[in-house]
Design a protein around this motif. Structure first.
Motif, PDB file in Angstrom:
ATOM      1  N   CYS A 145      -3.123  -9.261  -9.404  1.00 60.90           N
ATOM      2  CA  CYS A 145      -2.725 -10.437 -10.199  1.00 60.90           C
ATOM      3  C   CYS A 145      -1.581 -11.158  -9.488  1.00 60.90           C
ATOM      4  N   TRP A 146      -0.641 -10.353  -8.957  1.00 61.53           N
ATOM      5  CA  TRP A 146       0.525 -10.949  -8.291  1.00 61.53           C
ATOM      6  C   TRP A 146       0.112 -11.732  -7.033  1.00 61.53           C
ATOM      7  N   ARG A 147      -0.915 -11.239  -6.348  1.00 60.56           N
ATOM      8  CA  ARG A 147      -1.443 -11.944  -5.161  1.00 60.56           C
ATOM      9  C   ARG A 147      -1.934 -13.336  -5.514  1.00 60.56           C
ATOM     10  N   VAL A 148      -2.500 -13.451  -6.754  1.00 52.31           N
ATOM     11  CA  VAL A 148      -3.005 -14.756  -7.199  1.00 52.31           C
ATOM     12  C   VAL A 148      -1.819 -15.667  -7.538  1.00 52.31           C
ATOM     13  N   VAL A 149      -0.836 -15.098  -8.259  1.00 53.67           N
ATOM     14  CA  VAL A 149       0.345 -15.881  -8.652  1.00 53.67           C
ATOM     15  C   VAL A 149       1.166 -16.265  -7.421  1.00 53.67           C
ATOM     16  N   SER A 150       1.293 -15.296  -6.510  1.00 54.20           N
ATOM     17  CA  SER A 150       2.176 -15.498  -5.364  1.00 54.20           C
ATOM     18  C   SER A 150       1.475 -14.985  -4.088  1.00 54.20           C
ATOM     19  N   PRO A 151       0.679 -15.836  -3.432  1.00 54.66           N
ATOM     20  CA  PRO A 151      -0.104 -15.384  -2.263  1.00 54.66           C
ATOM     21  C   PRO A 151       0.797 -14.879  -1.129  1.00 54.66           C
ATOM     22  N   PRO A 152       0.272 -13.932  -0.324  1.00 54.01           N
ATOM     23  CA  PRO A 152       1.088 -13.382   0.773  1.00 54.01           C
ATOM     24  C   PRO A 152       1.394 -14.445   1.833  1.00 54.01           C
ATOM     25  N   PRO A 153       2.446 -14.217   2.646  1.00 59.78           N
ATOM     26  CA  PRO A 153       2.787 -15.205   3.682  1.00 59.78           C
ATOM     27  C   PRO A 153       1.686 -15.359   4.729  1.00 59.78           C
ATOM     28  N   LYS A 154       1.775 -16.422   5.487  1.00 59.38           N
ATOM     29  CA  LYS A 154       0.813 -16.666   6.587  1.00 59.38           C
ATOM     30  C   LYS A 154       1.049 -15.619   7.681  1.00 59.38           C
ATOM     31  N   PRO A 155       0.000 -15.265   8.466  1.00 61.11           N
ATOM     32  CA  PRO A 155       0.217 -14.311   9.575  1.00 61.11           C
ATOM     33  C   PRO A 155       1.249 -14.877  10.557  1.00 61.11           C
ATOM     34  N   LEU A 156       1.941 -13.977  11.256  1.00 63.18           N
ATOM     35  CA  LEU A 156       2.931 -14.447  12.243  1.00 63.18           C
ATOM     36  C   LEU A 156       2.206 -15.194  13.365  1.00 63.18           C
ATOM     37  N   VAL A 157       2.843 -16.217  13.933  1.00 64.40           N
ATOM     38  CA  VAL A 157       2.181 -16.998  14.985  1.00 64.40           C
ATOM     39  C   VAL A 157       1.928 -16.142  16.233  1.00 64.40           C
ATOM     40  N   THR A 158       2.744 -15.081  16.382  1.00 60.12           N
ATOM     41  CA  THR A 158       2.574 -14.221  17.562  1.00 60.12           C
ATOM     42  C   THR A 158       1.344 -13.307  17.439  1.00 60.12           C
ATOM     43  N   HIS A 159       0.790 -13.168  16.220  1.00 61.43           N
ATOM     44  CA  HIS A 159      -0.400 -12.317  16.050  1.00 61.43           C
ATOM     45  C   HIS A 159      -1.619 -13.003  16.651  1.00 61.43           C
ATOM     46  N   LYS A 160      -2.354 -12.244  17.487  1.00 58.93           N
ATOM     47  CA  LYS A 160      -3.544 -12.833  18.108  1.00 58.93           C
ATOM     48  C   LYS A 160      -4.640 -13.014  17.065  1.00 58.93           C
ATOM     49  N   HIS A 161      -5.636 -13.816  17.406  1.00 57.65           N
ATOM     50  CA  HIS A 161      -6.717 -14.125  16.460  1.00 57.65           C
ATOM     51  C   HIS A 161      -7.418 -12.844  15.990  1.00 57.65           C
ATOM     52  N   TRP A 162      -7.749 -11.958  16.952  1.00 56.67           N
ATOM     53  CA  TRP A 162      -8.466 -10.727  16.576  1.00 56.67           C
ATOM     54  C   TRP A 162      -7.586  -9.817  15.718  1.00 56.67           C
ATOM     55  N   GLU A 163      -6.264  -9.829  15.995  1.00 55.51           N
ATOM     56  CA  GLU A 163      -5.354  -8.981  15.196  1.00 55.51           C
ATOM     57  C   GLU A 163      -5.356  -9.437  13.733  1.00 55.51           C
ATOM     58  N   ARG A 164      -5.368 -10.735  13.535  1.00 56.90           N
ATOM     59  CA  ARG A 164      -5.386 -11.276  12.170  1.00 56.90           C
ATOM     60  C   ARG A 164      -6.643 -10.843  11.428  1.00 56.90           C
ATOM     61  N   ARG A 165      -7.775 -10.893  12.166  1.00 52.92           N
ATOM     62  CA  ARG A 165      -9.048 -10.549  11.515  1.00 52.92           C
ATOM     63  C   ARG A 165      -9.095  -9.057  11.198  1.00 52.92           C
ATOM     64  N   VAL A 166      -8.642  -8.230  12.173  1.00 57.92           N
ATOM     65  CA  VAL A 166      -8.669  -6.776  11.944  1.00 57.92           C
ATOM     66  C   VAL A 166      -7.727  -6.423  10.792  1.00 57.92           C
ATOM     67  N   SER A 167      -6.549  -7.042  10.775  1.00 60.32           N
ATOM     68  CA  SER A 167      -5.583  -6.683   9.736  1.00 60.32           C
ATOM     69  C   SER A 167      -6.071  -7.141   8.358  1.00 60.32           C
ATOM     70  N   ALA A 168      -6.719  -8.312   8.276  1.00 57.43           N
ATOM     71  CA  ALA A 168      -7.253  -8.761   6.978  1.00 57.43           C
ATOM     72  C   ALA A 168      -8.359  -7.803   6.514  1.00 57.43           C
ATOM     73  N   ALA A 169      -9.222  -7.378   7.467  1.00 57.73           N
ATOM     74  CA  ALA A 169     -10.312  -6.450   7.108  1.00 57.73           C
ATOM     75  C   ALA A 169      -9.713  -5.113   6.650  1.00 57.73           C
ATOM     76  N   MET A 170      -8.655  -4.685   7.329  1.00 55.97           N
ATOM     77  CA  MET A 170      -7.998  -3.416   6.970  1.00 55.97           C
ATOM     78  C   MET A 170      -7.408  -3.490   5.552  1.00 55.97           C
ATOM     79  N   HIS A 171      -6.735  -4.595   5.250  1.00 53.14           N
ATOM     80  CA  HIS A 171      -6.151  -4.741   3.905  1.00 53.14           C
ATOM     81  C   HIS A 171      -7.244  -4.682   2.834  1.00 53.14           C
ATOM     82  N   LEU A 172      -8.372  -5.319   3.138  1.00 54.59           N
ATOM     83  CA  LEU A 172      -9.500  -5.320   2.197  1.00 54.59           C
ATOM     84  C   LEU A 172     -10.013  -3.884   2.000  1.00 54.59           C
ATOM     85  N   CYS A 173     -10.146  -3.154   3.117  1.00 53.95           N
ATOM     86  CA  CYS A 173     -10.620  -1.758   3.033  1.00 53.95           C
ATOM     87  C   CYS A 173      -9.643  -0.901   2.233  1.00 53.95           C
ATOM     88  N   LEU A 174      -8.342  -1.142   2.404  1.00 53.32           N
ATOM     89  CA  LEU A 174      -7.350  -0.342   1.672  1.00 53.32           C
ATOM     90  C   LEU A 174      -7.474  -0.609   0.164  1.00 53.32           C
TER      91      LEU A 174
END
Ligand code: HEM
Length: 182
Positions: A67-96
């Motif tokens: 519910c809190w994620r809807v009220v207050s979405p998480p910050p944007k990925p850091l600009v230093t994170h590579k494209h594949w890192e962003r995708r892997v980390s989003a998939a990991m969060h979903l799996c968790l």
């Protein structure tokens, strides 16, 4: 301060993240230990009672977190994170999230097959729907066990990735999860 911004995690997300991480690892350790307890151990009834009570509270904390994620979405990925890192980390969060949901639901199905409600620290009870399918406790038990091992493996990889960002890449990823602003 409480809410997330585009660049940092607020207090609510930070506290929920670390509390849930602690509870997940704690419940795993408790579950691992309690399955080998003998009938004559003084913990034989108390340990499952704690495991189930904390498991239900974990489910409530996860609902609050979503519910809190809807009220207050998480910050944007850091600009230093590579494209594949962003995708892997989003998939990991979903799996968790998915892993915790499956674990909690399977835990509920194991405990309630016999028609008994789950008492949460004598504060309140979660009602039982009885047996919903054949061999419910056995099947749910097996899924619960394998899911617990998978979740701990995933959470460990996720934690190692955070440590890699901190110690090798020396970026802000881990500090941000402690509420630090860039
Ligand atoms: C069972 C344990 C854990 C679970 C279920 C978990 C779950 C999550 C989830 C779902 C997110 C996405 C943000 C959100 O929805 O709040 C996240 C972010 C994060 N987690 Fe974990 N986590 C766990 C353990 C850990 C550990 C042990 C560490 C560090 C050693 C860690 C470090 C981080 C960091 C740094 C982020 C932010 C990533 C970013 O901003 O891109 N987590 N975690």
């Amino acid at each position: 301060m409480l809410k997330n911004s585009l660049t940092h995690y607020g207090l609510v997300s930070v506290l929920l993240h670390w509390l849930i991480a602690l509870v997940v690892f704690g419940l795993f350790a408790l579950g691992f230990w309690m399955v080998d307890l003998s009938y004559y151990s003084e913990w034989y009834r108390t340990a499952p009672y704690w495991h189930k009570s904390i498991g239900i509270l974990l489910a409530l904390a996860m609902i609050l977190r979503l519910c809190w994620r809807v009220v207050s979405p998480p910050p944007k990925p850091l600009v230093t994170h590579k494209h594949w890192e962003r995708r892997v980390s989003a998939a990991m969060h979903l799996c968790l999230y998915f892993g915790i949901a499956v674990l909690v639901i399977r835990g509920y199905l194991i405990s309630t097959e016999d028609g008994r409600a789950i008492a949460v620290f004598n504060w309140f009870e979660v009602p039982s729907f009885g047996a919903l399918f054949v061999d419910q406790a056995d099947i749910a038990g097996l899924v619960h066990e394998y899911m617990a091992y998978s979740l701990i493996l995933l959470a460990t990889l996720h934690g190692l990735a955070a440590l890699k960002h901190h110690f090798i890449d020396k970026d802000h990823t881990l500090k941000r999860m402690f509420g630090k602003k860039p």
